[in-house]
Scaffold this motif. Structure first.
Motif, PDB file in Angstrom:
ATOM      1  N   THR A 719      -2.565  15.181  -4.785  1.00 47.88           N
ATOM      2  CA  THR A 719      -1.950  14.170  -5.645  1.00 47.88           C
ATOM      3  C   THR A 719      -2.035  12.860  -4.977  1.00 47.88           C
ATOM      4  O   THR A 719      -1.247  11.811  -4.980  1.00 47.88           O
ATOM      5  CB  THR A 719      -0.348  14.179  -5.889  1.00 47.88           C
ATOM      6  OG1 THR A 719       0.359  14.389  -4.680  1.00 47.88           O
ATOM      7  CG2 THR A 719      -0.085  15.544  -6.798  1.00 47.88           C
ATOM      8  N   ASP A 720      -3.301  12.601  -4.126  1.00 46.07           N
ATOM      9  CA  ASP A 720      -3.390  11.113  -3.276  1.00 46.07           C
ATOM     10  C   ASP A 720      -4.133  10.412  -4.339  1.00 46.07           C
ATOM     11  O   ASP A 720      -5.211  10.924  -4.951  1.00 46.07           O
ATOM     12  CB  ASP A 720      -4.404  11.696  -2.197  1.00 46.07           C
ATOM     13  CG  ASP A 720      -4.701  10.399  -1.355  1.00 46.07           C
ATOM     14  OD1 ASP A 720      -4.362   9.469  -1.922  1.00 46.07           O
ATOM     15  OD2 ASP A 720      -5.353  10.521  -0.465  1.00 46.07           O
ATOM     16  N   TYR A 721      -3.482   9.279  -4.715  1.00 44.64           N
ATOM     17  CA  TYR A 721      -3.969   8.248  -5.668  1.00 44.64           C
ATOM     18  C   TYR A 721      -4.604   7.047  -5.012  1.00 44.64           C
ATOM     19  O   TYR A 721      -4.987   6.112  -5.748  1.00 44.64           O
ATOM     20  CB  TYR A 721      -2.837   7.702  -6.411  1.00 44.64           C
ATOM     21  CG  TYR A 721      -2.217   8.737  -7.552  1.00 44.64           C
ATOM     22  CD1 TYR A 721      -2.433   8.241  -8.878  1.00 44.64           C
ATOM     23  CD2 TYR A 721      -1.583   9.805  -7.079  1.00 44.64           C
ATOM     24  CE1 TYR A 721      -1.827   8.975 -10.029  1.00 44.64           C
ATOM     25  CE2 TYR A 721      -0.978  10.773  -8.259  1.00 44.64           C
ATOM     26  CZ  TYR A 721      -1.422  10.192  -9.416  1.00 44.64           C
ATOM     27  OH  TYR A 721      -0.998  11.178 -10.554  1.00 44.64           O
ATOM     28  N   THR A 722      -4.834   7.173  -3.603  1.00 46.48           N
ATOM     29  CA  THR A 722      -5.540   6.073  -2.874  1.00 46.48           C
ATOM     30  C   THR A 722      -6.682   5.673  -3.271  1.00 46.48           C
ATOM     31  O   THR A 722      -7.068   4.383  -3.598  1.00 46.48           O
ATOM     32  CB  THR A 722      -5.458   6.400  -1.487  1.00 46.48           C
ATOM     33  OG1 THR A 722      -4.137   6.845  -0.813  1.00 46.48           O
ATOM     34  CG2 THR A 722      -5.834   5.087  -0.493  1.00 46.48           C
ATOM     35  N   ASP A 723      -7.663   6.417  -3.388  1.00 47.21           N
ATOM     36  CA  ASP A 723      -9.062   5.806  -3.950  1.00 47.21           C
ATOM     37  C   ASP A 723      -9.129   5.555  -5.325  1.00 47.21           C
ATOM     38  O   ASP A 723      -9.411   4.243  -5.628  1.00 47.21           O
ATOM     39  CB  ASP A 723      -9.898   7.355  -3.883  1.00 47.21           C
ATOM     40  CG  ASP A 723     -10.234   7.923  -2.701  1.00 47.21           C
ATOM     41  OD1 ASP A 723     -10.189   6.837  -1.632  1.00 47.21           O
ATOM     42  OD2 ASP A 723     -10.889   8.935  -2.510  1.00 47.21           O
ATOM     43  N   ALA A 724      -8.169   5.963  -6.454  1.00 48.84           N
ATOM     44  CA  ALA A 724      -8.175   5.645  -7.645  1.00 48.84           C
ATOM     45  C   ALA A 724      -7.481   4.092  -7.512  1.00 48.84           C
ATOM     46  O   ALA A 724      -7.925   3.312  -8.274  1.00 48.84           O
ATOM     47  CB  ALA A 724      -7.201   6.526  -8.479  1.00 48.84           C
ATOM     48  N   PRO A 745       0.406  -2.996  -1.291  1.00 51.46           N
ATOM     49  CA  PRO A 745       0.455  -1.737  -0.622  1.00 51.46           C
ATOM     50  C   PRO A 745       1.917  -1.046  -0.671  1.00 51.46           C
ATOM     51  O   PRO A 745       2.108   0.034  -0.811  1.00 51.46           O
ATOM     52  CB  PRO A 745      -0.359  -2.008   0.679  1.00 51.46           C
ATOM     53  CG  PRO A 745      -1.167  -2.998   0.182  1.00 51.46           C
ATOM     54  CD  PRO A 745      -0.252  -4.085  -0.486  1.00 51.46           C
ATOM     55  N   GLU A 746       2.751  -2.026  -0.060  1.00 48.13           N
ATOM     56  CA  GLU A 746       4.166  -1.562   0.296  1.00 48.13           C
ATOM     57  C   GLU A 746       4.862  -1.333  -1.025  1.00 48.13           C
ATOM     58  O   GLU A 746       5.684  -0.211  -1.208  1.00 48.13           O
ATOM     59  CB  GLU A 746       4.984  -2.583   1.121  1.00 48.13           C
ATOM     60  CG  GLU A 746       4.440  -2.521   2.649  1.00 48.13           C
ATOM     61  CD  GLU A 746       4.468  -1.430   3.405  1.00 48.13           C
ATOM     62  OE1 GLU A 746       5.350  -0.477   2.815  1.00 48.13           O
ATOM     63  OE2 GLU A 746       4.073  -1.303   4.266  1.00 48.13           O
ATOM     64  N   THR A 761      -1.079   3.684   2.507  1.00 49.00           N
ATOM     65  CA  THR A 761      -0.502   2.366   2.377  1.00 49.00           C
ATOM     66  C   THR A 761      -1.628   1.728   3.383  1.00 49.00           C
ATOM     67  O   THR A 761      -1.755   0.500   3.197  1.00 49.00           O
ATOM     68  CB  THR A 761       0.660   1.883   2.592  1.00 49.00           C
ATOM     69  OG1 THR A 761       1.118   2.622   3.811  1.00 49.00           O
ATOM     70  CG2 THR A 761       1.690   2.213   1.537  1.00 49.00           C
ATOM     71  N   GLY A 762      -2.011   2.346   4.314  1.00 49.02           N
ATOM     72  CA  GLY A 762      -2.717   1.761   5.302  1.00 49.02           C
ATOM     73  C   GLY A 762      -4.151   1.198   4.672  1.00 49.02           C
ATOM     74  O   GLY A 762      -4.866   0.435   5.207  1.00 49.02           O
ATOM     75  N   GLN A 763      -4.770   2.551   4.079  1.00 52.83           N
ATOM     76  CA  GLN A 763      -6.025   2.151   3.528  1.00 52.83           C
ATOM     77  C   GLN A 763      -5.900   0.961   2.444  1.00 52.83           C
ATOM     78  O   GLN A 763      -6.878  -0.083   2.305  1.00 52.83           O
ATOM     79  CB  GLN A 763      -6.486   3.234   2.772  1.00 52.83           C
ATOM     80  CG  GLN A 763      -7.209   4.418   3.556  1.00 52.83           C
ATOM     81  CD  GLN A 763      -7.775   5.487   2.688  1.00 52.83           C
ATOM     82  OE1 GLN A 763      -8.738   5.133   2.149  1.00 52.83           O
ATOM     83  NE2 GLN A 763      -7.387   6.807   3.108  1.00 52.83           N
ATOM     84  N   ASP A 778       2.037  -7.145  10.950  1.00 48.35           N
ATOM     85  CA  ASP A 778       1.809  -6.087  12.257  1.00 48.35           C
ATOM     86  C   ASP A 778       0.592  -6.158  12.686  1.00 48.35           C
ATOM     87  O   ASP A 778      -0.425  -6.345  12.120  1.00 48.35           O
ATOM     88  CB  ASP A 778       2.254  -4.691  11.778  1.00 48.35           C
ATOM     89  CG  ASP A 778       1.534  -4.353  10.490  1.00 48.35           C
ATOM     90  OD1 ASP A 778       1.320  -5.094   9.526  1.00 48.35           O
ATOM     91  OD2 ASP A 778       1.349  -3.024  10.322  1.00 48.35           O
ATOM     92  N   GLU A 779       0.424  -5.534  13.790  1.00 49.74           N
ATOM     93  CA  GLU A 779      -0.798  -5.761  14.560  1.00 49.74           C
ATOM     94  C   GLU A 779      -2.025  -4.963  13.850  1.00 49.74           C
ATOM     95  O   GLU A 779      -3.300  -5.193  13.940  1.00 49.74           O
ATOM     96  CB  GLU A 779      -0.892  -5.300  16.113  1.00 49.74           C
ATOM     97  CG  GLU A 779       0.049  -6.431  16.989  1.00 49.74           C
ATOM     98  CD  GLU A 779       0.019  -5.936  18.595  1.00 49.74           C
ATOM     99  OE1 GLU A 779      -0.500  -4.763  18.611  1.00 49.74           O
ATOM    100  OE2 GLU A 779       0.640  -6.681  19.112  1.00 49.74           O
ATOM    101  N   ASN A 780      -1.835  -3.564  13.540  1.00 52.87           N
ATOM    102  CA  ASN A 780      -2.843  -2.597  13.029  1.00 52.87           C
ATOM    103  C   ASN A 780      -2.905  -2.928  11.616  1.00 52.87           C
ATOM    104  O   ASN A 780      -3.742  -1.995  11.087  1.00 52.87           O
ATOM    105  CB  ASN A 780      -2.262  -1.461  13.545  1.00 52.87           C
ATOM    106  CG  ASN A 780      -1.311  -0.839  12.986  1.00 52.87           C
ATOM    107  OD1 ASN A 780      -0.438  -1.408  12.143  1.00 52.87           O
ATOM    108  ND2 ASN A 780      -0.805   0.365  13.571  1.00 52.87           N
ATOM    109  N   GLY A 781      -2.074  -3.766  11.013  1.00 57.48           N
ATOM    110  CA  GLY A 781      -2.217  -3.893   9.502  1.00 57.48           C
ATOM    111  C   GLY A 781      -1.771  -2.662   8.587  1.00 57.48           C
ATOM    112  O   GLY A 781      -2.031  -2.517   7.367  1.00 57.48           O
ATOM    113  N   SER A 782      -1.320  -1.604   9.270  1.00 61.23           N
ATOM    114  CA  SER A 782      -0.715  -0.399   8.668  1.00 61.23           C
ATOM    115  C   SER A 782       0.671  -0.760   8.194  1.00 61.23           C
ATOM    116  O   SER A 782       1.445  -1.303   8.556  1.00 61.23           O
ATOM    117  CB  SER A 782      -0.783   0.829   9.373  1.00 61.23           C
ATOM    118  OG  SER A 782       0.167   0.473  10.456  1.00 61.23           O
TER     119      SER A 782
END
Length: 782
Positions: A719-724, A745-746, A761-763, A778-782
């Motif tokens: 159920t990963d919706y990240t790419d979409a 993202p958040e 959310t990192g991507q 934040d430093e790493n943007g995540s």
């Protein structure tokens, strides 16, 4: 090398020049201090001096002989802007004057511009003449604006200035002189077909434009002779105007026999001019006064001869020309032979007056060293070009009024009918009685497609809540029945385009056409205009609107509805022109002649008996014809605005997204069955509904985008919706404040649960950083 091979080389030659030409950052060159000479670059010298011309000629094919192609990058010192001009030889042979197509290289930005452009020399000379206010750049810009009103800007080109770097010498005049332009990066020069096609299109448009530009005005001057004469470089011009004459200064009393034409022998050529003045110029003839100033043609005025050489002393009430000279109120006036002239002046009446101008002509100069000779260009073309130049130089305020001033003074007949003047329009004899009938009879044989439609509109693959569907269809049907055209508005993905198609199919089946609006649209695209035929003649061709109203060349009417997708991407007022009035029942005579030399007419009121006959030039708008359009509300503030005059002809009907209360699992499953023929897993439906509600809190999206999301995730094991989200949703955030782009993202990450990661959310943050250039704390943007 064959012509085809030569043409194929053109894109690579252009790219090599663009990539290898030194930019200003590589040296200290400028108008006063150029660091390089042409001999320093043998490869560029070979490309521009030897390779470019044959490649351009090959691309233009058999028509190349009509053009002068003279690529250059300087003489001695290299120029800031290398260029490749394509000049129609009867228009100009130099980029300093006239109108031409030209490739302009910007070595600083590494950009190439293919433009229709104007020479700056005449504009510069005009701006320097006495009493002229605008700068040369302003004059060129004003010409370009007026040319765009009559030109058919081809697809892929833009009606705006080129954007050559301001640091480059001559960039201002090239930019200001641009009528239309296409910009290329080095990577854009990889397609032979596209590059060669663009050049052919630009040159064909150039030809068509010149033919159109110089088609108005058109005069019938009868048996009048037309002559040119020089007032001694302008020195005697004020005296000529004040005393209403023209003069020459040679002392020879009479040359009874016609000498040979100018040969270069000064004595013989002087005799030719004296003979012309004394024996050839007759009362009623037309005479153009002007000089060649710094290699530029400068006319001072045009006049009608009121008294010939023999008649003028009697007009003045004296016996001889010497008596006339003695009465001239000028201390240093030394001419001794006169004709009477009623002048129309150009610019101020002083030696530094006049306005430089270019027009079609058989020779490169209007005013030769021969003082009195026959005027070689077409008089009407010359007066048209001169009147346009006078307007943009603030010497006259209306081109048509200026032309008509010349017509009145010169006593010529204007026969063109572009502005309703002159040419008699043949009677509307329509078609033979035993052929096609008048429009009322055609209309009486058919039923209104709107009045006879009783069934409900079907909406396959479109899902709305019942209340939304009922409200939407009721509004559409009511608007159409009340004579309104319809614009469907809403955010992306709400189904506006499909809805417009289904509405059109319901009423007229497949008898409709769909087009997508463009910022490049003009009345040429929508209404129509002249296009060159294979024999190079010009013939009227209807545009996308007029094409909907006629079935065949005999003039049989049609009722083909039109759908315009993304309507507000077009410059409405520019593109729709006469359609404004026609949509409200006005009959508009367009400035074009059809095959039978009768004016093309757009008949908004079919009951108008004056144009009731079915004719190949009559385009009737049936009472039940409708225009359907779509408009993305997210674009409405950044794209072309619609005038109120246009808006009041339409009903604006919103196509909204479901409310947050309606976006539940059942609605998602209903969509899935309509889109894919089957349902999706319960978990997928629930997550999709929650995500959709969450996304809408930031940017409202329609069902079509949700369909893209479901199509991406429904076949997977997770159920990963990240790419979409990255592919289909985040680009829709363009134009939002940075804070919303940063928070997105958040925001969507809130749907993640302890045991289910719906989004990474990192991507999403990485995409936001790269695409929107937003920063995260934040430093790493995540």
């Amino acid at each position: 090398m064959t012509p085809i091979e030569e043409a194929k080389n053109l894109p690579s030659i252009l790219r090599r020049i663009l990539e290898s030409y030194p930019g200003s950052e590589q040296d200290d060159r400028g108008p006063e201090n150029r660091g390089y000479r042409t001999s320093d670059f043998p490869d560029i010298q070979d490309l521009i001096g030897n390779r470019t011309e044959p490649a351009v000629e090959a691309a233009l094919g058999n028509q190349s002989g009509n053009y002068n192609i003279n690529p250059t990058f300087g003489q001695g010192a290299i120029s800031d802007i290398p260029y490749i001009p394509i000049e129609r030889t009867d228009e100009t042979t130099t980029t300093q004057s006239g109108i031409y197509v030209v490739y302009l290289f910007d070595p600083d930005k590494k950009r190439l511009y293919l433009t229709l452009n104007q020479g700056s020399a005449e504009a510069m000379r005009t701006s320097s003449r006495s009493g002229v206010g605008p700068t040369a750049a302003t004059i060129l810009e004003r010409h370009a604006e007026r040319y765009r009103e009559i030109i058919d800007v081809p697809n892929g080109f833009t009606a705006k200035q080129a954007e050559l770097s301001s640091e480059l010498n001559r960039s201002e005049v090239y930019n200001s002189g641009t009528v239309f332009v296409k910009e290329y990066s080095p990577d854009d020069l990889s397609s032979t077909g596209a590059v060669v096609g663009d050049l052919v299109t630009a040159v064909e448009t150039y030809d068509h434009f010149l033919d159109t530009l110089y088609a108005t005005p058109e005069f019938d001057i009868g048996s009048k002779g037309v002559w040119t004469i020089s007032p001694e470089g302008g020195e005697y011009w004020p005296t000529w105007v004040e005393n209403e004459f023209a003069s020459i200064g040679w002392s020879v009393d009479d040359i009874p026999e016609s000498p040979d034409s100018p040969t270069g022998d000064r004595t013989q050529d002087s005799e030719r001019q004296i003979y012309n003045f004394q024996h050839e110029i007759e009362t009623g003839d037309i005479i153009v006064a002007g000089s060649r100033v710094n290699s530029i043609d400068v006319p001072y005025g045009i006049g009608r001869v009121t008294a010939s050489f023999d008649e003028f002393p009697d007009v003045k009430g004296v016996e001889t020309h010497d008596d006339i000279a003695a009465n001239v109120d000028s201390r240093e006036f030394e001419h001794s032979q006169f004709i009477g002239v009623d002048w129309v002046t150009v610019g101020t009446v002083d030696p530094d007056g006049g306005v430089s101008v270019n027009c079609l002509k058989p020779d490169k100069e209007l005013f030769h060293q021969w003082t009195v000779h026959e005027f070689e260009p077409s008089l009407d073309h010359f007066i048209g070009a001169l009147s346009r130049r006078m307007e943009v130089a603030d010497i006259a305020y209306d081109v048509e009024d200026t032309i008509n001033d010349f017509v009145e003074t010169l006593e010529v007949e204007r026969v063109d009918d572009k502005y309703g003047n002159g040419k008699e329009i043949p009677e509307e004899d329509g078609v033979e009685d035993d052929g096609v009938d008048i429009f009322d009879e055609w209309q009486a044989e058919r039923s209104s497609v709107i009045e006879t439609s009783d069934d409900d509109i079907e909406l396959p693959e479109l899902v709305f809540t019942q209340d939304q569907k009922t409200r939407l269809l009721n509004r559409i049907q009511s608007a159409l029945e009340n004579g309104k055209h319809v614009i469907l508005t809403g955010p992306p993905g709400t189904g506006k385009t499909k809805l417009a198609r289904e509405v059109a199919r319901h009423y007229v089946d497949e008898n409709h056409e769909m087009v997508t609006a463009s910022a490049d649209w003009s009345t040429f695209d929508t209404i129509g205009g002249y296009r060159p035929e294979t024999d190079r003649s010009l013939e009227f061709h209807p545009g996308v609107f007029l094409d909907r109203f006629m079935t065949d060349e005999e003039g049989t009417p049609a009722n083909e509805w039109l759908i315009i997708d993304e309507l507000n991407r077009a410059d409405i007022d520019k593109a729709f022109g006469a359609l404004f009035s026609a949509l409200t029942g006005e009959t508009i005579r367009l400035p074009f002649d059809g095959k039978n030399e009768r004016p093309v007419t757009l008949v908004g009121d079919p009951t108008d008996t004056e144009v009731s006959s079915l004719d190949s030039n009559h385009y009737f708008i049936p009472p039940d014809w409708r225009l359907l359009a779509t408009m993305n509300t997210y674009d409405k503030t950044s794209l072309y605005q619609m005038s109120y005059a246009f808006m009041r002809r339409f009903a604006f009907i919103p196509v909204s997204v479901p409310t947050a209360e309606d976006i539940e699992e059942d609605l998602i499953q209903e969509y899935a069955k309509a889109w894919f023929g089957t349902t999706v897993p319960e978990e997928t439906a629930n997550i999709t509904a929650e995500l959709w509600r969450t996304i809408n809190e930031v940017r409202t999206i329609g069902p079509a985008i949700v369909r893209d999301i479901l199509a991406e995730v429904r076949g997977g094991d997770s159920t990963d919706y990240t790419d979409a989200l990255i592919m289909f949703v985040m680009p829709q955030l363009e134009g939002l404040p940075k804070t919303k782009q940063r928070d997105f993202p958040e925001k969507v990450g809130s749907v993640n649960e302890d045991d289910i990661d719906v989004v990474d959310t990192g991507q999403l943050k990485q995409f936001a950083r790269d695409y929107f250039e937003v920063e995260f704390s934040d430093e790493n943007g995540s």
